[in-house]
Enzyme design. Structure first.
Site, PDB file in Angstrom:
ATOM      1  N   GLY A   1     -35.135  10.373 -24.328  1.00  0.00           N
ATOM      2  CA  GLY A   1     -33.708  10.534 -24.124  1.00  0.00           C
ATOM      3  C   GLY A   1     -33.003   9.364 -24.771  1.00  0.00           C
TER       4      GLY A   1
ATOM      5  N   ILE B   1     -44.149  12.074 -25.581  1.00  0.00           N
ATOM      6  CA  ILE B   1     -44.093  13.412 -24.995  1.00  0.00           C
ATOM      7  C   ILE B   1     -42.705  13.746 -24.463  1.00  0.00           C
ATOM      8  CG2 ILE B   1     -46.544  13.529 -24.456  1.00  0.00           C
ATOM      9  CD1 ILE B   1     -45.954  12.612 -21.654  1.00  0.00           C
ATOM     10  N   GLY B   2     -41.776  12.836 -24.607  1.00  0.00           N
ATOM     11  CA  GLY B   2     -40.406  13.117 -24.204  1.00  0.00           C
ATOM     12  C   GLY B   2     -39.540  11.901 -24.466  1.00  0.00           C
TER      13      GLY B   2
ATOM     14  N   ASP C   1     -32.706  18.188  -5.733  1.00  0.00           N
ATOM     15  CA  ASP C   1     -32.694  18.793  -7.076  1.00  0.00           C
ATOM     16  C   ASP C   1     -33.922  19.675  -7.267  1.00  0.00           C
ATOM     17  OD1 ASP C   1     -31.683  19.391  -9.554  1.00  0.00           O
ATOM     18  OD2 ASP C   1     -32.512  17.614 -10.531  1.00  0.00           O
TER      19      ASP C   1
END
Length: 793
Positions: A69, A66-67, A182
């Site tokens: 990097g 699902i993701g 953040d």
């Protein structure tokens, strides 16, 4: 005064600490063992043995990615003992330098001490020599950012419900002496009941009263003015400013401070002037004046904000108060009894809970107290006595205490329907008669995972890297909100796809901070087409019908890039009141309008280098390695990126395109041409026999772009016809699911997305679901809108 060093253009795949231009360096993941029980024999029942061919990590059966990097990826997984869905973040420690590792473990340490219903929950930490696995809460509603893109601004009643939860969670962090640093719409997630989950503690830190912090953290549009000035700060006050920006964004659908470059943005933030739209209530405006205060000393504390009038409209009898964390329920007899039947020893359970080990024992106990997964239409409940349906309970908490922020939260899908979540309930909730799966043997991560990682390399053209900020969020569709959709709020004031995702800065030294933030004379964001690492959310992700890997973004278009932009509020007929003082002059509208009906927008593009994540020395390294001379034009940026990636891009592109069939638009369906992978009907051969197959039913219908009463098989054929006409490559992965590709990766315009024919719940209608996989939101919006408009359904 010496000339300031121009801001460098940074590759999207650069991490905040050290960079691998070629992307993720794959390493073999060794077999994982539970941190508490390594040699205990465990038995499987027929259910787990039927799924043994799927890769496992500990007690988690991995499902889809699902993701991802450069140095991490996130997979949706199911806990085989309880059936609960989780998100597993898999981090390759060998690719991280000592500084990155230190920040990664600080993030984990902070998440372990946070236990708030509006903060993403960490369940288990599994560590091997080379890999760290973080098992975290899986949220199914996606990002607030993408919700705003799809629906436009929220009505104040809905915004209030969300903002109360956000303030409650952030104030809880401040109670624990933790500052997030953040906070932004991209890091606010929604669970299945559309309640807030704050994610991404990669830049969080512990603060001590009297000791100042000096690291610039956050996305520039959300950053407090003292950060732009390079001043030291206590901590909580920078979160308060960010909350003001978030509130403005929820209510107006746009940012209070924006600019075409960092210099312009910095000037606007330091002026502290913003426009107040006519539809904003006076109470909301007054609250913003308490949050968006230039002087951090005079900025309101969250305890004061909780008492504000706007915050408590409709909640007069339950004024928002600081969250009182209930005592941990470590002795839920029903959960413990179930765990004993799974093979856990009572002493082992007690030791894991008292010591807060975050191992497989503690994770199982927590997950047993969480809301069981809800099956979508068409999925048989017989796929497990892995899960049960029961009255929700409250994780480790055995108390009726709850924050007022968690009450009266209105579902975004149905504004009048009151929703409660599992964490609002107390007490044990597990019927003792329910059968659970016994613990399986600890399996290694099987070769399927490695193969999938290799296969997913083809999509790394748009992926971002993960260092200590390695958590990836999948979210709902970003795109136009079609009027034909059968569900969705009625408060849209502009077409979807108008908001821009914000990346995050980190500058730890004053020289870096000034170079990155004060410079900007020539670094117009419209000139920078290279994308950078996104400040990502948590490992929580959207559920199937509305999930989109947030990290998978392509570089922005070179030459004449079309930017996704936030809307400016129209002058003319709309009346404005000044914010704190004078109005900020409206920024010039973008030269590239998204559609004729789209309002004018200021440009602040997704993934530009000035949204990068920078860390001290790496900023200087990138100046010398990735930048020389004056700011580059779009063609210069693209050429530099192309040169850096030339060694890998060709092979990657060929891998992508080799999987798809591109048909000449003139041939269409009438040509009768078929390829080796498809039968004469155009359906995959292995699917042709299942004529009785039906589309799955969606729970969240706001990802639907088109509805029709047409037969779903005919709808698929129509979709393929339109894809052919638009020279889109596609692969029919399932009977009603198409994986589509459009654009040229070598020109940074590649977009990947899914199109699926789904059934609308309780209606005799079918719809087409669009889900972006990678690429910029504007590029996706353009092709998705074109295809949706050409579909004759």
């Amino acid at each position: 005064m010496s000339a300031r060093t121009p801001l460098p253009t940074v590759n999207e795949r650069d991490t905040e600490n050290h960079t691998s231009v070629d992307g993720y360096t794959e390493t073999h993941i060794p077999p994982t063992k539970s941190s508490s029980r390594q040699n205990i024999p465990r038995c499987r029942n027929s259910i787990t043995s039927a799924t043994d061919e799927q890769p496992h990590i500990g007690n988690y059966r991995l499902q889809k990615t699902i993701g991802k990097g450069n140095f991490a990826k996130v997979k949706l997984a199911r806990h085989v003992l309880t059936g609960r869905e989780v998100a597993v973040k898999i981090i390759d420690k060998t690719q991280l330098n000592p500084t990155s590792l230190q920040k990664l473990f600080r993030e984990v340490r902070i998440m372990k001490i946070l236990n708030h219903p509006n903060i993403v929950k960490l369940f288990e930490v599994i560590e091997t020599e080379k890999t760290l696995y973080l098992v975290m809460e899986y949220a199914s509603g996606g990002e607030v950012f993408d919700y705003l893109v799809a629906h436009g601004r929220m009505k104040e009643k809905e915004a209030r419900a969300k903002f109360r939860q956000i303030v409650s969670a952030v104030q809880y962090c401040h109670q624990k002496c933790i500052v997030h640093r953040d906070l932004k719409a991209e890091n606010l997630l929604l669970d299945a009941d559309m309640n807030i989950k704050i994610a991404d503690f990669g830049f969080s830190n512990e603060f001590t009263v009297g000791n100042k912090l000096d690291t610039f953290c956050g996305s520039p549009p959300y950053a407090a003015p003292e950060l732009f000035q390079g001043k030291k700060y206590d901590g909580p006050e920078v979160d308060v400013w960010s909350l003001g920006v978030i509130l403005y964004t929820l209510v107006s659908g746009s940012l209070p401070f924006d600019g075409q470059n960092l210099k312009e943005l910095r000037e606007r933030v330091l002026r502290g002037k913003y426009r107040v739209p006519f539809y904003m209530s006076t109470d909301c405006e007054n609250l913003l004046k308490k949050l968006l205060v230039l002087n951090p000393i005079k900025r309101g504390s969250l305890e004061q904000i909780m008492k504000d009038r706007w915050m408590n409209v409709g909640h007069e009898e339950e004024e928002l108060k600081p969250y009182s964390e209930p005592e941990l329920d470590l002795n839920d007899a029903k959960r413990i009894d179930i765990m004993v039947t799974m093979g856990f020893a009572r002493d082992e359970i007690n030791d894991a809970l008292v010591s807060q080990k975050y191992d497989e024992v503690m994770a199982t106990y927590i997950l047993l107290g969480r809301k069981p997964p809800e099956f979508e239409g068409g999925e048989s409940l017989s796929s497990g006595n892995l899960c049960q349906r029961s009255r929700p309970s409250s994780d480790l908490n055995n108390s009726t205490l709850q924050s007022p922020a968690h009450l009266k939260v209105q579902r975004s899908i149905s504004a009048n329907q009151k929703q409660r979540r599992f964490s609002d309930h107390a007490g044990p909730s597990i019927p003792p008669a329910v059968s659970y799966t016994k613990r399986p043997q600890a399996n290694s991560v099987e070769s399927e995972q490695k193969e999938e990682w290799d296969k997913d390399t083809a999509r790394r053209l748009g992926s971002t890297t993960v260092g200590s900020k390695s958590e990836v969020t999948a979210s709902p569709l970003v795109g136009p909100d079609r009027k034909k959709s059968s569900a969705g709020p009625s408060n849209n004031v502009y077409s979807g796809g108008s908001m821009t995702r914000r990346n995050t800065y980190v500058c730890e030294r004053s020289t870096d901070r000034y170079a990155a933030l004060q410079n900007g004379r020539d670094s117009s964001l419209t000139e920078m087409s290279a994308s950078s690492m996104s400040s990502t959310g948590s490992t929580v992700a959207s559920a199937g019908p509305s999930a989109r890997p947030r990290h998978q973004k392509s570089m922005s278009t070179s030459g004449h890039p079309i930017k996704v932009t936030l809307p400016t509020i129209k002058d003319g007929s709309e009346a404005y009141r000044p914010g704190t003082a004078q109005r900020v002059p409206a920024a010039s509208p973008s030269a590239h309008s998204i559609s004729a009906s789209t309002p004018d927008r200021t440009r602040f593009p997704r993934g530009s280098s000035s949204r990068s994540t920078f860390h001290g020395e790496q900023l200087r390294e990138r100046r010398s390695a990735a930048y020389s001379g004056p700011p580059a034009s779009p063609s210069h940026d693209t050429a530099a990126l192309a040169h850096a990636r030339r060694g890998t891009s060709t092979g990657i592109i060929s891998k992508i395109t080799s999987k798809f069939v591109r048909r000449d638009p003139s041939e269409g369906e009438a040509s009768g041409r078929t390829d080796t992978a498809r039968g004469s009907s155009g359906e995959p051969k292995d699917k042709e026999e299942g004529k009785e197959a039906k589309p799955r039913s969606l729970r969240f219908t706001w990802s639907m772009k088109t509805t029709s009463s047409m037969d779903p098989n005919d709808m698929v054929r129509e979709i393929r016809k339109v894809l052919d006409a638009n020279t889109c490559d596609y692969e029919q992965r399932e009977r009603f699911l198409l994986f589509c590709v459009h654009g040229d990766a070598r020109q940074d315009s590649l977009v990947q997305w899914e199109m699926e024919v789904c059934k609308l719940p309780r209606l005799s209608l079918n719809g087409v679901r669009f889900k972006r996989i990678s690429g910029t939101s504007i590029a996706f919006k353009n092709i998705a809108s074109k295809i949706a408009n050409e579909l004759k359904l």
